[in-house]
Design an enzyme around this catalytic site. Structure first.
Site, PDB file in Angstrom:
ATOM      1  N   LYS A  27       1.200  -1.404  -0.231  1.00 34.93           N
ATOM      2  CA  LYS A  27      -0.376   0.489   0.190  1.00 34.93           C
ATOM      3  C   LYS A  27       1.236   1.291   0.591  1.00 34.93           C
ATOM      4  O   LYS A  27       1.477   1.693   0.965  1.00 34.93           O
ATOM      5  CB  LYS A  27      -0.859   0.029   1.350  1.00 34.93           C
ATOM      6  CG  LYS A  27      -1.760   1.374   1.837  1.00 34.93           C
ATOM      7  CD  LYS A  27      -2.980   1.400   2.674  1.00 34.93           C
ATOM      8  CE  LYS A  27      -3.911   2.223   2.329  1.00 34.93           C
ATOM      9  NZ  LYS A  27      -4.915   2.499   3.633  1.00 34.93           N
TER      10      LYS A  27
ATOM     11  N   ARG B  17     -10.728   9.807   1.998  1.00 34.78           N
ATOM     12  CA  ARG B  17     -10.540  10.113   3.262  1.00 34.78           C
ATOM     13  C   ARG B  17     -11.629  10.986   3.274  1.00 34.78           C
ATOM     14  O   ARG B  17     -12.445  11.157   4.259  1.00 34.78           O
ATOM     15  CB  ARG B  17      -9.121  10.722   3.324  1.00 34.78           C
ATOM     16  CG  ARG B  17      -7.590  10.066   3.303  1.00 34.78           C
ATOM     17  CD  ARG B  17      -6.579  10.099   3.102  1.00 34.78           C
ATOM     18  NE  ARG B  17      -5.736   9.472   3.084  1.00 34.78           N
ATOM     19  CZ  ARG B  17      -4.618   9.485   3.352  1.00 34.78           C
ATOM     20  NH1 ARG B  17      -3.475  10.501   3.166  1.00 34.78           N
ATOM     21  NH2 ARG B  17      -3.506   8.390   2.987  1.00 34.78           N
TER      22      ARG B  17
ATOM     23  N   LYS C 233       0.835  10.383   5.389  1.00 30.83           N
ATOM     24  CA  LYS C 233       1.411   8.721   6.055  1.00 30.83           C
ATOM     25  C   LYS C 233       2.949   8.089   5.327  1.00 30.83           C
ATOM     26  O   LYS C 233       2.767   6.573   5.163  1.00 30.83           O
ATOM     27  CB  LYS C 233       0.109   7.812   5.393  1.00 30.83           C
ATOM     28  CG  LYS C 233      -1.620   8.635   6.412  1.00 30.83           C
ATOM     29  CD  LYS C 233      -2.237   7.482   5.974  1.00 30.83           C
ATOM     30  CE  LYS C 233      -3.573   7.917   6.840  1.00 30.83           C
ATOM     31  NZ  LYS C 233      -5.254   6.839   6.576  1.00 30.83           N
TER      32      LYS C 233
ATOM     33  N   GLU D  26       6.626  -6.515   0.818  1.00 32.59           N
ATOM     34  CA  GLU D  26       6.302  -6.580   1.926  1.00 32.59           C
ATOM     35  C   GLU D  26       5.662  -8.108   1.473  1.00 32.59           C
ATOM     36  O   GLU D  26       4.720  -8.272   2.548  1.00 32.59           O
ATOM     37  CB  GLU D  26       5.972  -5.560   1.560  1.00 32.59           C
ATOM     38  CG  GLU D  26       6.310  -4.290   2.096  1.00 32.59           C
ATOM     39  CD  GLU D  26       5.896  -3.670   4.028  1.00 32.59           C
ATOM     40  OE1 GLU D  26       4.794  -4.984   3.992  1.00 32.59           O
ATOM     41  OE2 GLU D  26       6.423  -2.622   4.128  1.00 32.59           O
TER      42      GLU D  26
ATOM     43  N   LYS E 134      -2.578  -1.403  -4.056  1.00 25.71           N
ATOM     44  CA  LYS E 134      -2.954  -0.151  -3.809  1.00 25.71           C
ATOM     45  C   LYS E 134      -2.127   0.754  -3.534  1.00 25.71           C
ATOM     46  O   LYS E 134      -1.098   1.116  -3.051  1.00 25.71           O
ATOM     47  CB  LYS E 134      -3.948  -1.203  -2.363  1.00 25.71           C
ATOM     48  CG  LYS E 134      -4.759   0.938  -2.304  1.00 25.71           C
ATOM     49  CD  LYS E 134      -4.944   0.704  -0.616  1.00 25.71           C
ATOM     50  CE  LYS E 134      -5.839   1.468  -0.891  1.00 25.71           C
ATOM     51  NZ  LYS E 134      -6.590   1.720   0.859  1.00 25.71           N
TER      52      LYS E 134
ATOM     53  N   SER F 115     -10.141   5.399  -5.088  1.00 25.28           N
ATOM     54  CA  SER F 115     -11.421   6.561  -4.793  1.00 25.28           C
ATOM     55  C   SER F 115     -10.233   7.900  -5.824  1.00 25.28           C
ATOM     56  O   SER F 115     -11.724   7.973  -6.755  1.00 25.28           O
ATOM     57  CB  SER F 115     -11.946   7.249  -3.431  1.00 25.28           C
ATOM     58  OG  SER F 115      -9.691   7.783  -2.931  1.00 25.28           O
TER      59      SER F 115
ATOM     60  N   TYR G 288     -14.870   1.022  -6.804  1.00 22.25           N
ATOM     61  CA  TYR G 288     -16.008   1.557  -6.673  1.00 22.25           C
ATOM     62  C   TYR G 288     -17.513   1.336  -7.638  1.00 22.25           C
ATOM     63  O   TYR G 288     -18.073   1.783  -7.840  1.00 22.25           O
ATOM     64  CB  TYR G 288     -15.976   3.003  -6.038  1.00 22.25           C
ATOM     65  CG  TYR G 288     -15.314   3.188  -5.205  1.00 22.25           C
ATOM     66  CD1 TYR G 288     -15.626   3.226  -3.833  1.00 22.25           C
ATOM     67  CD2 TYR G 288     -13.735   3.454  -5.231  1.00 22.25           C
ATOM     68  CE1 TYR G 288     -14.931   3.076  -2.370  1.00 22.25           C
ATOM     69  CE2 TYR G 288     -12.590   3.657  -3.707  1.00 22.25           C
ATOM     70  CZ  TYR G 288     -13.093   3.287  -2.527  1.00 22.25           C
ATOM     71  OH  TYR G 288     -12.463   3.457  -1.868  1.00 22.25           O
TER      72      TYR G 288
HETATM   73  C1  PBG Z   1      -7.544   3.247   5.670  1.00 18.43           C
HETATM   74  C2  PBG Z   1      -7.448   3.581   4.280  1.00 18.43           C
HETATM   75  C3  PBG Z   1      -7.743   3.691   3.012  1.00 18.43           C
HETATM   76  C4  PBG Z   1      -7.540   3.584   1.637  1.00 18.43           C
HETATM   77  C5  PBG Z   1      -8.216   2.092   2.228  1.00 18.43           C
HETATM   78  N1  PBG Z   1      -7.843   1.910   3.722  1.00 18.43           N
HETATM   79  C6  PBG Z   1      -6.983   5.553   3.160  1.00 18.43           C
HETATM   80  C7  PBG Z   1      -5.039   5.921   3.464  1.00 18.43           C
HETATM   81  O1  PBG Z   1      -4.395   5.366   3.535  1.00 18.43           O
HETATM   82  O2  PBG Z   1      -5.498   6.876   4.095  1.00 18.43           O
HETATM   83  C8  PBG Z   1      -8.141   4.528   0.751  1.00 18.43           C
HETATM   84  C9  PBG Z   1      -8.851   3.993  -0.571  1.00 18.43           C
HETATM   85  C10 PBG Z   1      -8.773   4.879  -1.512  1.00 18.43           C
HETATM   86  O3  PBG Z   1      -8.476   5.307  -1.194  1.00 18.43           O
HETATM   87  O4  PBG Z   1      -9.966   4.569  -2.735  1.00 18.43           O
HETATM   88  N2  PBG Z   1      -6.283   2.980   6.123  1.00 18.43           N
END
Ligand code: PBG
Length: 355
Positions: A218, A228, A244, A260, A275, A301, A340
């Protein structure tokens, strides 16, 4: 070369990859209100009340979508510095899981494991520094410090997310989700060692059939912005892009993703996630080639928002662009895709196969 492309039937015969409805995982946002609330940056997506959630799940079942993933938008008053609400067995997401599983027992339910929906600062774990102390983490802190300008990287000099303290809470969160009936847990927090600890805790508690689909690779991506907003995890203004970077992968790295993934598999993950999706298909491909484990791409998203925005401006045709983006994930080696677009894509795929 063109002989194989001359007619639809010829193309059908030589096609190497395709998207099936059974490849799709549908992420759904839930909130504690009765009514659904549209999410501005994600046209067609809403935070769902319980009725809306059950309608969505009914649609998933009708379309043949194998699983939904539930993301809670938690009321501000329930957030604190250590994300305590995450381990409440009767919290929003646990109530949602129970509602879905009792109505649709054969629909897969996946739950994120991470603290960001529950913390006032929106980070995925317990933080120290930047105005937060360990002791503050144990109680509601009414005046969280302003983290709108976190130092970059945030682990140097400013606040940082504490790994081992966070893993303890993630283990508790996992047990609560498993007890509520979640079929698969998806740790999205990027702490070290959490998959092994969660697997061991699930076994010890008798949840031997609960799977782990680990967000293994990720990235610290700017493409999570609309998410968010959707879960309200920007409360104290984590910089959307870099906030992050102290624990999510550096977008510049690729070998590191393989390390990982290797660790998460060794710790007991049943499958792994890369991701975001489209900008990281090189990682999907490398993981698929290096490991005999199902790898899922998460079309996040921001990717959804980009396609929708272009389509709304008349700059792209949504249906073929959407299907092509999903197909690209499969071609890269994904076993399936979080998207989505799941219901829209499923309906399009069914219409295509019927026609
Ligand atoms: C939270 C999480 C995130 C997403 C899925 N789980 C956001 C982040 O790490 O800030 C992102 C999903 C998306 O953008 O569709 N741990």
């Amino acid at each position: 070369m063109r002989r194989n492309r001359l007619a639809a039937w010829r193309r059908d015969l030589v096609r190497e990859n395709w998207v099936a409805v059974g490849d799709l995982i549908w992420p759904l946002f839930v909130h504690a209100e009765a009514k659904d609330a549209a999410i501005a940056a994600m046209p067609g997506v809403a935070r769902l009340g319980e009725a809306g959630l059950l309608r969505g799940c009914e649609r998933a079942v009708e379309l043949g979508i194998p699983a939904v993933a539930l993301f809670p938008a938690v009321a501000a008053g329930l957030k604190d510095a250590r994300g305590s609400e995450a381990v409440n067995p009767d919290n929003l997401v646990c109530r949602s899981v129970r509602a879905v599983k009792s109505r649709f027992p054969d629909l897969g339910v996946i739950c994120d494991v991470a603290l960001d929906p529950y913390t006032v600062h929106g980070q995925d774990g317990i933080v120290a520094g930047g105005g937060f102390s360990k002791s503050e983490n144990s109680s509601n802190s009414p005046n969280p410090p302003d983290l709108s300008n976190p130092p970059n990287p945030p682990c140097q000099g400013g606040f940082r997310v504490l790994n081992d303290e966070t893993v303890e809470v993630l283990v508790e969160q996992s047990l609560v989700l498993a007890a509520a009936g979640a079929d698969v847990l998806a740790p999205s927090d990027m702490m070290d060692g959490r998959v092994g600890r969660i697997r061991a805790a699930l076994e010890a508690a008798g949840h031997t059939d609960v799977g782990i689909m680990a967000y293994a690779a990720k990235y610290a991506s700017a493409f999570y912005g609309p998410f968010r907003d959707a879960v309200g995890a920007t409360a104290t203004g984590i910089s959307r892009a870099g906030g992050k970077a102290g624990y999510q992968l550096d977008p510049a790295n690729s070998d590191e993703a393989l390390r990982e993934v290797a660790l998460d598999i060794a710790e007991g993950a049943d499958s792994v996630i890369v991701k975001p999706g489209l900008p990281y298909l090189d990682i999907v491909r490398r993981v698929a080639e290096a490991f005999a484990v199902p790898v899922f791409a998460y079309q996040v998203s921001g990717e959804y928002a980009m396609l929708q925005a272009a389509a709304q401006n008349g700059w792209l045709e949504l249906r073929p662009a959407m299907l092509e983006s999903l197909l690209a994930c499969k071609r890269a080696g994904a076993a399936g895709i979080w998207t989505y677009f799941a219901p829209v894509a499923a309906a399009a795929l069914r219409a295509d196969s019927a026609g």
